[in-house]
Design a protein around this motif. Structure first.
Motif, PDB file in Angstrom:
ATOM      1  N   ALA A 318      12.968  67.280  46.527  1.00 55.69           N
ATOM      2  CA  ALA A 318      14.122  66.378  46.440  1.00 55.69           C
ATOM      3  C   ALA A 318      15.178  66.875  45.460  1.00 55.69           C
ATOM      4  CB  ALA A 318      13.661  64.976  46.035  1.00 55.69           C
ATOM      5  N   GLY A 319      14.844  67.882  44.655  1.00 57.35           N
ATOM      6  CA  GLY A 319      15.814  68.392  43.695  1.00 57.35           C
ATOM      7  C   GLY A 319      15.388  69.705  43.081  1.00 57.35           C
ATOM      8  N   THR A 321      16.731  72.309  39.820  1.00 60.56           N
ATOM      9  CA  THR A 321      17.657  72.584  38.719  1.00 60.56           C
ATOM     10  C   THR A 321      17.211  73.864  38.032  1.00 60.56           C
ATOM     11  OG1 THR A 321      18.017  70.210  38.372  1.00 60.56           O
ATOM     12  CG2 THR A 321      18.732  71.716  36.630  1.00 60.56           C
ATOM     13  N   VAL A 330      11.818  68.747  41.713  1.00 61.40           N
ATOM     14  CA  VAL A 330      11.429  67.355  41.919  1.00 61.40           C
ATOM     15  C   VAL A 330      10.793  67.240  43.298  1.00 61.40           C
ATOM     16  CG1 VAL A 330      12.190  64.964  42.099  1.00 61.40           C
ATOM     17  CG2 VAL A 330      13.281  66.507  40.442  1.00 61.40           C
ATOM     18  N   GLU A 332       9.093  64.848  46.098  1.00 62.23           N
ATOM     19  CA  GLU A 332       9.088  63.435  46.502  1.00 62.23           C
ATOM     20  C   GLU A 332       8.044  63.184  47.578  1.00 62.23           C
ATOM     21  OE1 GLU A 332      12.759  60.816  47.100  1.00 62.23           O
ATOM     22  OE2 GLU A 332      12.203  61.339  49.162  1.00 62.23           O
ATOM     23  N   GLN A 339       8.603  60.210  42.951  1.00 58.35           N
ATOM     24  CA  GLN A 339       9.097  61.539  42.618  1.00 58.35           C
ATOM     25  C   GLN A 339       8.332  62.099  41.421  1.00 58.35           C
ATOM     26  OE1 GLN A 339      13.387  61.387  42.184  1.00 58.35           O
ATOM     27  NE2 GLN A 339      13.685  61.495  44.404  1.00 58.35           N
TER      28      GLN A 339
END
Length: 519
Positions: A318-319, A321, A330, A332, A339
């Motif tokens: 989901a993410g 960085t 992240v 999920e 999460q």
């Protein structure tokens, strides 16, 4: 620099790209030339790489092929060819060792060596380090009779090759999820080994995230888990686990040439159903032995209370960085929405490939390409792109034809058969008058079925060389049967012919069929 062009030299075909598919085509051309088969055909292939290479980044130690060695570049087309995998083993001095191994599935690295061995033997047909930038029309009156293929080498020099036919074998391009870009820490599995080599021998990453649920994802997970014994490997799968591939005998018939005939003739809704039914022969599935090995390790680590292999089932990334220290991922859960942060040194996306689309190379010529309801090119059974009647030259596709030819279109399974069909098509059209080579697709005018075309179609159905089919002979005596006749009938009906099975069966010769088709 000034272009290197000699318009007085016209090649029967120019191949764009030199992966396994066009390599198989080059071999077939070389054998045809050596056997003195008429009409004589010549070809040149342009490849942007500096040497032959096939998925080098995934030549993982221990990884095996998922296709039988008998489906090499030649055997199903010409079992007597000395370009077969067994001939390679004999030359390498490993034939008896391989026989004793009792397997149909060689190591992937060994199969790459076989492909390279073949490529070296037809190197006279290839120009490496040449990237094709465009394909230009050459007009004779109002019709395009030839194509100029423009390529640029690494020094910026331009080469122009004139051709009667162009065969695109552009291969596959790595697919990344929308919004995700490759970087020094975010990779596609296509470049796995190359990326790992850049880390250096002293590298000691402690955490990887591998995204995907197919064979490549499982192989990457397995390799990283073995190569870095101190690292945690987080496998992120959208399913409950890895799904096994269907390698059973009946399922594998989807790769047979007869299955390609049936798929091509099928209505669009049937094509969609067949693709759905048999997706588990190739898409997002994993060899059962590898699944068992990964589960065994996962369970053993649980027993010992020292888990390194973490499976995030029914989950997605989901993410992401990035930072100089690593990647904050992240994950999920698709069921609960929860999460979970997962720190990683590197993230590997094993999210598949998409076929490279050659249409941007065609410029204004693309307006002559006929497309279907989904905007994809209409491709005839002989892999020739359907065009309007302004083009009398041929555009052929090796790859990117799953929508017309089925799941085997991008696989090794049918290369040998496919290149034979393409060469038969090119040869059948080589001596045809310009107006016949146009093969108009509009049904507003009467269809034109030439002796050359019907002879080539019959030869393809019989899996015989086109020159061996006598237009006056009874095709049933050659092995033609009702299934093959039905397949031919459906193909010809697509081009506007009004014939039925009884008429074709009553007079089973090429000459008689030509009269029926044009009647």
């Amino acid at each position: 620099m000034a272009p290197d062009a000699d318009p007085t030299t016209v090649h029967d075909l120019v191949g764009v790209g030199f992966g396994p598919s066009n390599l198989g085509l080059a071999i077939a051309l070389a054998e045809r030339r050596d056997q003195g088969v008429e009409p004589a055909l010549n070809g040149v292939f342009l490849e942007r790489q500096e040497s032959f290479g096939w998925h080098r980044g995934m030549l993982i130690d221990g990884a095996t092929m998922q296709v039988s060695f008998l489906k090499d570049l030649v055997t199903t087309r010409n079992p007597a060819s000395d370009f077969g995998f067994l001939s390679f083993l004999h030359q390498a001095g490993r034939l008896h060792d391989f026989i004793n191994h009792k397997t149909l599935f060689p190591l992937r690295r060994e199969f790459h060596d076989y492909l390279s061995w073949c490529a070296d033997r037809v190197a006279d047909q290839v120009r490496y380090g040449h990237e094709v930038t465009e394909v230009r029309p050459v007009y004779s009156g109002e019709r395009v009779t030839h194509l100029d293929v423009v390529a640029r080498d690494r020094d910026g020099a331009t080469t122009v090759l004139r051709a009667r036919n162009v065969v695109f074998g552009p291969g596959l391009r790595p697919r990344m999820p929308e919004g995700v870009e490759e970087s020094a820490r975010v990779w596609h599995n296509e470049y796995l080994l190359t990326r790992l080599e850049t880390l250096g021998p002293q590298a000691d990453p402690r955490s990887f995230v591998v995204v995907g649920a197919g064979q490549s994802a499982a192989e990457v997970t397995d390799h990283l888990h073995r190569r870095f014994p101190e690292a945690r490997i987080h496998a992120v799968l959208s399913r409950y686990g890895y799904s096994p591939s269907d390698d059973s005998p009946f399922a594998n018939r989807i790769f047979d040439p007869e299955a390609v005939d049936a798929f091509h003739a099928a209505p669009a809704d049937v094509k969609r159903r067949l693709t759905g039914y048999h997706g588990n022969t190739n898409y997002s599935v994993v060899d059962p032995d590898l699944i068992g090995e990964l589960y065994r390790r996962h369970y053993e680590e649980k027993v010992h209370g020292e888990e390194r292999l973490h499976l995030h089932n029914t989950s997605r990334v989901a993410g992401l960085t990035e930072s100089p220290q690593g990647v904050a991922v992240v994950v999920e859960d698709l069921v609960t929405g929860k999460q979970t942060p997962v720190p990683a040194h590197y993230v590997v996306f094993a999210t598949g490939y998409h076929p490279a689309d050659p249409r941007p190379l065609l410029g204004d010529l693309v307006d002559s390409v006929l497309t279907g309801p989904e905007g994809l090119p209409v491709v005839e059974r002989d892999y020739r792109v359907a065009t309007d009647d302004t083009l009398t030259c041929g555009l052929y596709l090796q790859g990117g034809t799953e929508h017309t030819h089925g799941v085997s279109a991008s696989l090794l399974s049918n290369i040998a058969t496919r290149v034979a069909e393409i060469i038969d098509s090119v040869a059948a059209r080589a001596g045809a008058p310009t107006e016949e080579r146009a093969r108009p697709m509009s049904h507003d005018t009467d269809p034109v079925f030439t002796v050359e075309r019907v002879r080539a179609d019959a030869a393809r159905a019989l899996a015989e060389p086109v020159e061996s089919v006598d237009p006056a002979e009874n095709l049933f005596d050659r092995g033609m049967d009702s299934v093959r006749v039905m397949s031919l009938m459906e193909r010809w009906r697509v081009d506007g012919a009004e014939v039925d099975f009884a008429d074709l069966s009553e007079s089973p010769t090429v000459h008689a069929w030509v009269e029926l088709l044009n009647g």
